[in-house]
Design an enzyme around this catalytic site. Structure first.
Site, PDB file in Angstrom:
ATOM      1  N   ARG A  40       0.825  -1.213   0.000  1.00 21.99           N
ATOM      2  CA  ARG A  40       0.000   0.000   0.000  1.00 21.99           C
ATOM      3  C   ARG A  40       0.855   1.256   0.000  1.00 21.99           C
ATOM      4  O   ARG A  40       0.576   2.219  -0.724  1.00 21.99           O
ATOM      5  CB  ARG A  40      -0.948  -0.025   1.207  1.00 21.99           C
ATOM      6  CG  ARG A  40      -2.112  -0.987   1.022  1.00 21.99           C
ATOM      7  CD  ARG A  40      -2.958  -1.148   2.272  1.00 21.99           C
ATOM      8  NE  ARG A  40      -4.114  -1.998   1.973  1.00 21.99           N
ATOM      9  CZ  ARG A  40      -5.006  -2.396   2.875  1.00 21.99           C
ATOM     10  NH1 ARG A  40      -4.870  -2.034   4.146  1.00 21.99           N
ATOM     11  NH2 ARG A  40      -6.026  -3.159   2.510  1.00 21.99           N
ATOM     12  N   HIS A  53      -5.534  -0.329  -6.916  1.00 19.74           N
ATOM     13  CA  HIS A  53      -4.499  -1.254  -6.443  1.00 19.74           C
ATOM     14  C   HIS A  53      -4.453  -1.326  -4.917  1.00 19.74           C
ATOM     15  O   HIS A  53      -4.517  -0.301  -4.231  1.00 19.74           O
ATOM     16  CB  HIS A  53      -3.118  -0.789  -6.925  1.00 19.74           C
ATOM     17  CG  HIS A  53      -2.819  -1.166  -8.335  1.00 19.74           C
ATOM     18  ND1 HIS A  53      -1.815  -0.570  -9.068  1.00 19.74           N
ATOM     19  CD2 HIS A  53      -3.364  -2.083  -9.152  1.00 19.74           C
ATOM     20  CE1 HIS A  53      -1.768  -1.099 -10.270  1.00 19.74           C
ATOM     21  NE2 HIS A  53      -2.704  -2.009 -10.347  1.00 19.74           N
ATOM     22  N   GLU A  54      -4.326  -2.533  -4.383  1.00 23.44           N
ATOM     23  CA  GLU A  54      -4.118  -2.780  -2.948  1.00 23.44           C
ATOM     24  C   GLU A  54      -5.198  -2.144  -2.072  1.00 23.44           C
ATOM     25  O   GLU A  54      -4.910  -1.610  -1.012  1.00 23.44           O
ATOM     26  CB  GLU A  54      -2.730  -2.284  -2.514  1.00 23.44           C
ATOM     27  CG  GLU A  54      -1.586  -2.935  -3.250  1.00 23.44           C
ATOM     28  CD  GLU A  54      -1.660  -4.452  -3.206  1.00 23.44           C
ATOM     29  OE1 GLU A  54      -2.119  -5.001  -2.202  1.00 23.44           O
ATOM     30  OE2 GLU A  54      -1.256  -5.085  -4.207  1.00 23.44           O
ATOM     31  N   GLY A  55      -6.428  -2.235  -2.518  1.00 23.62           N
ATOM     32  CA  GLY A  55      -7.544  -1.701  -1.745  1.00 23.62           C
ATOM     33  C   GLY A  55      -7.972  -0.355  -2.273  1.00 23.62           C
ATOM     34  O   GLY A  55      -7.194   0.601  -2.287  1.00 23.62           O
TER      35      GLY A  55
END
Length: 569
Positions: free
Chosen positions: A289, A424-426
Site C-alpha cells: 500500500r 491497487h491494494e484496496g
C-alpha cells in the site's frame, strides 16, 4: 534537470528535513553514512534513466501477450530487471546475514521512487518481489528463507501476492481457494484474479504467496492461512499445478502482467500457523500500500516535471494586457491558469513525496508511538497520492493542450498508469473504511490523538497565518470524529467515510507542508522560495476544501443509506 524525478527535492527532504543521516547513529545502520546513501541514490537515478525510462513507452505500446504456452514480454524488461538485481537494491533493507545491505527503509524508498517514476510497469516486478521477501523474512522459517527468499534477493526468483478471487474481489472473507494437508506440505486448489506479475519468463521461478482455507477452518478471514506456492517445483523444475488462465488487459501499467491463475492441486508450504494468514499477509499488504502511494507520487512527479519543462518552452498567446498582435508569443508559463495548475501540481507531488518518506522513516525509527502513528497514516499514504498526484498528471495533460492527449507526448500514459493506483491494494473506499472504521478508533483513539498533537505542535512553530488554519482544522477533525462515533452506530458513522478520508488526507498534507516550511525557513534561493510558496498555496488554496467535507459529516447525512437502488434508474 531530470524529468524523471527531482534529485534536489529528495536531498532536501532526506537531509534538511528528515535528517536521515542521524539514523547512522543506530546500530543497524552504523556501517552507512551520507556518502553511502548518496551513492545508492545516484546509482538508482542512473539505472532508472538509462535502463528503465527508455522502454517505458515501448512497454505501454507492446503489452505482454500469451500464446497459450508462454507469456511474451519485450526483452528490455528482463535486461532492466537484471541490472536492478545486480545493484543489490532488492535486498536494500534486508539483514546483512541474509545478504542484504541494511539500508534504512527511507533511503531505499527514495531510491525506488526513481524506478517507479521512470517505468512503473517494469518496476512493479521488483516492488512485489521485495515485499514478498520481506514477509517471508519476518514470518517464514529458516528453511523457507533459504529456499525461497535467498533466490529472490539474488534476483533469480520473483514474487507475487495472491489474494483476490474472481467471485470475491477485495472481500477476502469470501475466499474459497482451499488447502489440504499432505505430509509436510499442502495441496492448494482454487482460482486467483488480478495477480500482478503472476506469470512471465523474466525469472527462473515465481514465488506466489497464496491465501487459502484449510479444510475445517472457520468462515471469514479468521479461517485463512498463507501458503508459499512456487510456479515450478524447486527440485524438478516442472510446473507445480499453477496455470495461467489468461491475461487481463488494463488501461495502464501495461508492462506488468496481470493474470488469472488457476491452482490445481499445487504444492504449497504453510507460512507460520494455520488461521493467521491474513495477519501475515498484512505485512506485505501494508508495504504494498505504501508502495502504491509512492508509485502514485512518482507518476505525478514525473508528469509535473514534464509539464513544467513544456510550459517553459512552448510559446503561445500574449499577456492579457498585451494589445499588439505583432508582439511575439510568450511561453505559456506566463499565463495565470498555467501557473495555477503548475503550482497546484507542485504542492501535490512534493507534499506526497514528503509524506511517503516520512512514513518510511517511522519504520526506521520504530517504537510503540511511531508504529501507532504509521497505522493511522497508512490509509492516507496509500489513497491521498493516488487521487491528488493523479490530478497532477491530469494538469500535465491540460498544460500540454491538444498535444497532451496524443501519444506523441508521455503525459497521457502517466495519467493512465496512475489511474490504477486508486484501485491497487484496496480501493479508496476501502482505505476510507479502514481509516474511519478502525484506525482512528483503535486504542480509544490514541493514534488519531497522537497525529493531531503532532500537527498542532508543528502549527504552533510557524507564522500564525500558516499555522492557525491548520491547527483549527485539526481541532475540527477531532470534533467531527467524536460526533460521528457518538451514537456507536457503525453504519451511520461510516456512510460518508470517503469524505472523511479526503478531509483527513488534506489536513495531513497541510501539516507536511508546514514541516517543509520550517525546514526551508530562513534559507535563501529559488528552491527555498518555491518551498515556502507551495506551503502557503496549500494552506490558503487547498486546505479550505475540507470545510464542506466536514460540514457534510457533521450533519449526520444518511442520503447514501436512505436511497433505493431503483431510484438510480
Amino acid at each position: 534537470m531530470s524529468k524523471v524525478l527531482s534529485q534536489r527535492d529528495l536531498a532536501f527532504l532526506l537531509y534538511e528535513w528528515l535528517d536521515v543521516e542521524s539514523l547512522t547513529a543506530r546500530e543497524r545502520f552504523a556501517d552507512h553514512s551520507r556518502e553511502t546513501f548518496d551513492a545508492f541514490l545516484e546509482v538508482s537515478q542512473r539505472i532508472a534513466e538509462r535502463d528503465f525510462a527508455p522502454h517505458n513507452r515501448k512497454n505501454d505500446l507492446n503489452e505482454p501477450t500469451f500464446d497459450g504456452e508462454r507469456v511474451e514480454i519485450i526483452p528490455e524488461v528482463a535486461k532492466a530487471l537484471k541490472v536492478f538485481a545486480e545493484s543489490g537494491l532488492i535486498a536494500g533493507t534486508v539483514d546483512a546475514e541474509h545478504g542484504g545491505l541494511q539500508l534504512p527503509l527511507v533511503v531505499q524508498r527514495a531510491c525506488f521512487l526513481w524506478f517507479q517514476a521512470a517505468n512503473t510497469g517494469t518496476s512493479a516486478y521488483a516492488m512485489l518481489t521485495s515485499a514478498n521477501a520481506h514477509l517471508l523474512l519476518t514470518h517464514g522459517t529458516e528453511e523457507q528463507i533459504a529456499r525461497f527468499v535467498q533466490p529472490m534477493i539474488e534476483g533469480r526468483f520473483t514474487g507475487t501476492m495472491c489474494l483476490s478471487e474472481p467471485q470475491a474481489g477485495s472481500s477476502l472473507s469470501d475466499v474459497t481457494t482451499r488447502a489440504v494437508k499432505s505430509g509436510d506440505a499442502y495441496r492448494v486448489t482454487g482460482s486467483k484474479m488480478w495477480i500482478s506479475g503472476g506469470d512471465h519468463e523474466l525469472s527462473e521461478n515465481i514465488i506466489h504467496l497464496v491465501l487459502a482455507r484449510v479444510a475445517g477452518a472457520p468462515p471469514g478471514v479468521k479461517g485463512l492461512s498463507l501458503f508459499i506456492v512456487p510456479k515450478k517445483d524447486l527440485d524438478t523444475g516442472e510446473r507445480n499445478g499453477v496455470t495461467l488462465a489468461g491475461l487481463n488487459h488494463k488501461m495502464g501499467y501495461r508492462g506488468t502482467t496481470n493474470t488469472v491463475l488457476a491452482f490445481d492441486d499445487a504444492t504449497g508450504y504453510l507460512v507460520g500457523e494455520e488461521g493467521r494468514g491474513l495477519q501475515y499477509m498484512f505485512h506485505m499488504m501494508n508495504e504494498a500500500r505504501i508502495g502504491v502511494g509512492a508509485g502514485a507520487v512518482a507518476l505525478g512527479y514525473t508528469g509535473y516535471l514534464h509539464a513544467l519543462d513544456y510550459a517553459k518552452e512552448r510559446t503561445q498567446g500574449r499577456p492579457v494586457a498585451g494589445k499588439d498582435p505583432a508582439a511575439p508569443p510568450v511561453p505559456i508559463i506566463q499565463h495565470p491558469d498555467v501557473r495555477r495548475m503548475l503550482l497546484a501540481s507542485k504542492s501535490y507531488v512534493e507534499g506526497g513525496l514528503a509524506l511517503i518518506l516520512y512514513a518510511a522513516k517511522l519504520v526506521d525509527e520504530s517504537s510503540p508511538e511511531n508504529d501507532l502513528l504509521l497505522d493511522v497514516l497508512t490509509p492516507i499514504v496509500k489513497a491521498w497520492p493516488s487521487q491528488w498526484c493523479r490530478l497532477a498528471d491530469d494538469h500535465a495533460i491540460q498544460i500540454h493542450g491538444g498535444y497532451g492527449y496524443t501519444r506523441e507526448y508521455p503525459v497521457e500514459q502517466f495519467y493512465r498508469d496512475n489511474r490504477l493506483n486508486s484501485i491497487h491494494e484496496g480501493t479508496d473506499g476501502i482505505q476510507a473504511l479502514d481509516l474511519l472504521g478502525r484506525k482512528v478508533t483503535m486504542k480509544g483513539g490514541a493514534g488519531l490523538g497522537l497525529l493531531l498533537d503532532r500537527i498542532r505542535e508543528t502549527a504552533s512553530d510557524v507564522p500564525d497565518d500558516l499555522g492557525k488554519p491548520v491547527a483549527e482544522a485539526a481541532d475540527r477533525l477531532a470534533r467531527t470524529t467524536a460526533k460521528l462515533w457518538a451514537s456507536g452506530d457503525a453504519e451511520r458513522a461510516l456512510v460518508n467515510a470517503t469524505a472523511y478520508l479526503d478531509a483527513a488526507g488534506h489536513l495531513v498534507i497541510a501539516w507536511i507542508w508546514l514541516e517543509q516550511w520550517r525546514a526551508a525557513d530562513g534559507k535563501e534561493g529559488d528552491f527555498y522560495e518555491g518551498k515556502r510558496l507551495a506551503a502557503r498555496y496549500f494552506v490558503t488554496h487547498e486546505l479550505p476544501r475540507i470545510a464542506p467535507m466536514l460540514d457534510l459529516l457533521d450533519t449526520g447525512d444518511t442520503l447514501l443509506l436512505d436511497m433505493k437502488e431503483a431510484w438510480l434508474g
